[in-house]
Every structure is written in C-alpha cells, then in structure tokens.
Scaffold this motif. Sequence first.
Motif, short mmCIF file in Angstrom:
data_model
loop_
_atom_site.label_atom_id
_atom_site.label_comp_id
_atom_site.label_asym_id
_atom_site.label_seq_id
_atom_site.Cartn_x
_atom_site.Cartn_y
_atom_site.Cartn_z
N MET A 145 51.83 113.90 112.95
CA MET A 145 51.70 114.75 114.15
C MET A 145 52.64 114.26 115.25
O MET A 145 52.96 113.08 115.32
N THR A 146 53.08 115.17 116.09
CA THR A 146 53.90 114.82 117.25
C THR A 146 52.98 114.88 118.46
O THR A 146 52.53 115.96 118.85
N TYR A 147 52.68 113.72 119.02
CA TYR A 147 51.63 113.64 120.04
C TYR A 147 51.95 114.51 121.26
O TYR A 147 51.12 115.27 121.75
N ASN A 148 53.17 114.36 121.74
CA ASN A 148 53.59 115.13 122.92
C ASN A 148 54.88 115.87 122.56
O ASN A 148 55.82 115.25 122.05
N ASN A 149 54.90 117.16 122.86
CA ASN A 149 56.04 117.98 122.47
C ASN A 149 56.97 118.17 123.67
O ASN A 149 56.71 118.98 124.55
N THR A 150 58.02 117.39 123.64
CA THR A 150 58.95 117.21 124.74
C THR A 150 59.62 118.51 125.19
O THR A 150 59.84 118.72 126.37
N ILE A 151 59.95 119.35 124.23
CA ILE A 151 60.68 120.58 124.54
C ILE A 151 59.74 121.68 125.01
O ILE A 151 60.02 122.39 125.97
N PHE A 152 58.58 121.80 124.35
CA PHE A 152 57.68 122.91 124.64
C PHE A 152 56.61 122.55 125.67
O PHE A 152 55.92 123.42 126.20
N GLY A 153 56.45 121.28 125.94
CA GLY A 153 55.53 120.87 127.00
C GLY A 153 54.06 120.94 126.62
O GLY A 153 53.21 121.30 127.44
N SER A 154 53.75 120.57 125.38
CA SER A 154 52.33 120.54 124.98
C SER A 154 51.98 119.14 124.47
O SER A 154 52.87 118.36 124.14
N ARG A 155 50.67 118.88 124.39
CA ARG A 155 50.26 117.58 123.83
C ARG A 155 48.87 117.68 123.21
O ARG A 155 48.06 118.51 123.61
N PHE A 156 48.65 116.82 122.25
CA PHE A 156 47.32 116.73 121.63
C PHE A 156 46.36 116.09 122.63
O PHE A 156 46.70 115.10 123.29
N THR A 157 45.15 116.65 122.74
CA THR A 157 44.13 115.99 123.55
C THR A 157 42.98 115.54 122.66
O THR A 157 42.05 114.88 123.11
N GLU A 158 43.06 115.92 121.39
CA GLU A 158 42.09 115.50 120.38
C GLU A 158 42.88 115.21 119.11
O GLU A 158 43.88 115.89 118.84
N LEU A 159 42.43 114.22 118.35
CA LEU A 159 43.21 113.87 117.16
C LEU A 159 42.71 114.63 115.93
O LEU A 159 41.52 114.95 115.82
N PRO A 160 43.61 114.90 114.99
CA PRO A 160 43.21 115.54 113.73
C PRO A 160 42.14 114.71 113.02
O PRO A 160 42.15 113.48 113.11
N LYS A 161 41.24 115.38 112.34
CA LYS A 161 40.17 114.68 111.65
C LYS A 161 40.55 114.51 110.18
O LYS A 161 40.57 115.46 109.41
N THR A 162 40.89 113.29 109.84
CA THR A 162 41.31 113.01 108.47
C THR A 162 41.05 111.56 108.12
O THR A 162 41.08 110.69 109.00
N ASP A 163 40.79 111.31 106.83
CA ASP A 163 40.65 109.93 106.37
C ASP A 163 42.00 109.37 105.96
O ASP A 163 42.14 108.16 105.74
N ALA A 164 42.98 110.25 105.83
CA ALA A 164 44.33 109.79 105.46
C ALA A 164 44.94 109.04 106.64
O ALA A 164 44.48 109.16 107.78
N THR A 165 45.97 108.27 106.37
CA THR A 165 46.69 107.54 107.41
C THR A 165 47.27 108.53 108.41
O THR A 165 47.94 109.48 108.02
N LEU A 166 46.99 108.31 109.68
CA LEU A 166 47.54 109.20 110.71
C LEU A 166 48.82 108.57 111.27
O LEU A 166 48.84 107.41 111.66
N ARG A 290 48.37 121.26 127.73
CA ARG A 290 49.58 120.99 128.51
C ARG A 290 49.94 119.51 128.56
O ARG A 290 49.09 118.64 128.70
N SER A 291 51.24 119.27 128.49
CA SER A 291 51.77 117.92 128.52
C SER A 291 51.67 117.32 129.92
O SER A 291 51.81 118.02 130.92
N LEU A 292 51.42 116.02 129.96
CA LEU A 292 51.46 115.31 131.25
C LEU A 292 52.88 114.90 131.59
O LEU A 292 53.17 114.48 132.71
N MET A 293 53.76 114.96 130.62
CA MET A 293 55.11 114.40 130.77
C MET A 293 56.22 115.43 130.95
O MET A 293 57.18 115.19 131.64
N ASN A 294 56.09 116.57 130.26
CA ASN A 294 57.16 117.56 130.28
C ASN A 294 56.58 118.91 130.68
O ASN A 294 55.70 119.43 130.00
N VAL A 295 57.05 119.43 131.79
CA VAL A 295 56.47 120.66 132.34
C VAL A 295 57.54 121.77 132.37
O VAL A 295 58.36 121.82 133.27
N PRO A 296 57.54 122.65 131.35
CA PRO A 296 58.49 123.75 131.37
C PRO A 296 57.96 124.89 132.25
O PRO A 296 56.75 125.12 132.30
N PHE A 297 58.84 125.57 132.92
CA PHE A 297 58.42 126.75 133.70
C PHE A 297 59.59 127.70 133.89
O PHE A 297 60.76 127.31 133.72
#
Length: 357
Positions: A145-166, A290-297
Amino acid sequence: MRVFNFAAGPSTLPVPVLEITQKELLDYQGTGMSITEMSHRGKPFMAVNDEANALLRELMNIPEDYSVLFVQGGASQQFAAVPLNLLQKGKADYILTGNFAQKAYEEGLKYGDMAVAASSKDAKYTFIPDVNDMKFRDNIDYVHMTYNNTIFGSRFTELPKTDATLVTDMSSNILSEVVDVKKFGLIYAGAQKNIAPAGVTIVIVKKDLLGKASPICPTMLNYAIQDKNDSLYNTPPCFSIYVAMLVFRWLKELGGVPAMQKINEEKAKILYDFIDNSSFYKNNVNKKDRSLMNVPFVSPSEELDAKFIKEAAANGLVSLKGHRIVGGMRASIYNAMPIEGVKKLVEFMKKFEMENK
Ligand SMILES: *Cc1c(COP(=O)(O)O)cnc(C)c1O
C-alpha cells in the motif's frame, strides 16, 4: 530572501538545519573538511550514520526486531527491491491509490504473480478504498500500500486487514504522523520529502524477513547484505544521511512525531477549512481520506490556476503548480513548512479570490 516553498519533493528543509549545514560545510567539527569530503569509514561519518539510525529508531519507536537501512535509488528502486527480497510463494497483492502505487505494482509484475486487491483508479484516485471491503488472495507474500498519495493528496487513515506481511511506501508522510511500525513488515521512504536532500532511502524491515532474497536479487538491493554491513556495503549518500541526522535532531527537540503530527493537523485544517468554505477553490478528495502533507486544489478555470501560480510566486509562495497528471495547484505542507507559510498562503488565496471572482 527565503520563500515559502510548497514543492512536493525535493522540498523545503527546516531553516535551523540549513544553518547548521552551512556553518559546518567548511569545517565539520574541527576536521578541517566537510562531511562530504571524508571517508565514509572514518570515525566522524560512522558516528553520523549511527546517530541517524538511532534517532530514527527513537522517533518512530522502531522495535528491536526491525532493521533500519539507509540505501539508495529512491522509493522507485524499492518497487523492485521489495519483490526481490520478499517473494517466497511468488504472489503479492497491491492496493492502487495513485500513480506511485501503480508504478510499484507494474514493477512488481516483472517478478511475480501480482494482483490488484483494490483500486480507486476509475475515480481518478480521489478516495482510498474501504479497508473493510478489501479481499486479499490466500498464500500471498505481502500486501503493498502507498500510505500517502503525494500527487492526488489522499492518505490511509485505517490499515488493510490482513495476516500477510504489510508493506508500505511512506515516502511523503514518514515522520509526519504517529505510525505503529509493528503493523508492518516493511516500510520504505525516499528522503527528499520529509527528511533530507535526495539521495538516501529509508528501509525499515522486520528482521525475520531478511535473508530470503531471490538468487537474482542484485547485491545492492539485498536487505540482508545492507543490514550486515550497517548500510555501508558501498559508499553511502553521506551528505543526505548527515542532513537526515540533523533533521531527526530538530524533530526530536520539537517534541518528536506526536508534536509534529499536531502541528501538521493544524496546518492541514487551516488550508482545508478555507478551501471547503470557499466557492472559488475546490479540493476533490474524499474528506476522510485527505492527506495531511499534500493538498491539491483548483480555482474555477485553468487560466485562473495559471494566474494564481504566477502571482503566488511573485508573493514568495512558490512551487504551487499541481502535478502534470492532475493540474491545478498543490500545496505540499511537509514537516518543515512552518504554520506561517500556510497562513500566508491562505491570505493570498483570499486576496486572489476577491480580485478574480
Ligand atoms: C516521490 C515518491 C516516490 C518516488 O520517489 P523517488 O525517490 O523519486 O523514487 C514514490 N512514492 C511516493 C509515495 C512518493 O511520494
């Protein structure tokens, strides 16, 4: 004169760090030379390498059973290094939330049976797919997963639920908010957004994942070899690691990641609240994501966007042009962007709106 630099990466660095760097450039701690002119195996640089490593561990609360590596090649190199080091069963699932996630997936396809577990591509990456709806295949080596999406300005606020290596690409949000490292098998991040000049790439990897690299994995990409050599298998990006150490000291003095997160939330709130209350500017990202780091508008037209970028620059607010695949504007408000910079930006946005409505 210093400007407020909203570049997405390489990006602004803390002024106190730049001042120390400037001061130490001709004579690092009485050695009569800069840190970039001496052996990476000598005492002064080894001390920098060790302190940077220890401080990152402290700041991110990284447990003992994880290795912290300083490698090269940027986050993009990790798109290949991850499958080359982690694939055992030959399968991994990817979550596509932006351009870099897509690139990681495409690189992964060269090495294994990769699948897309969830994607917001059809909605132009304006949201993060619901983690509760994500289905992963059985017998996979990891979920990427890409935690924060620099170009589109989104971010995960909850993690995927999996037993596999994240596995996560944290290039644009590392050290910006508190993260539980234990939830991940591997975290990687290029330094040039929130940490240091371009050059060093951070890899935080659980030790039990080491030593399983594919036989074709290049030596330089092999985490176990980097780990065994304290990231000094070959000549490291000395200057970048040195500045990273100074940034880590700066961040620690400021109160660490929890204190930084509060400031980042405050900065982002100022900007998003203003945009949401305006009928002139718009941000298209799902509010929760919404990302805390990249804010597109955007403004009402492409012509006004261009005018905005030009006039903002004339007012000392630079690098606000959005990524070419999104257009409009993007304010990257990384750790080193002071709150005054965001306030000045909002003031300018108000004025520009009044003059161009
Ligand atoms: C910038 C960025 C990259 C690319 O980083 P490089 O170090 O230039 O390879 C990858 N992923 C994310 C999330 C980024 O922000």
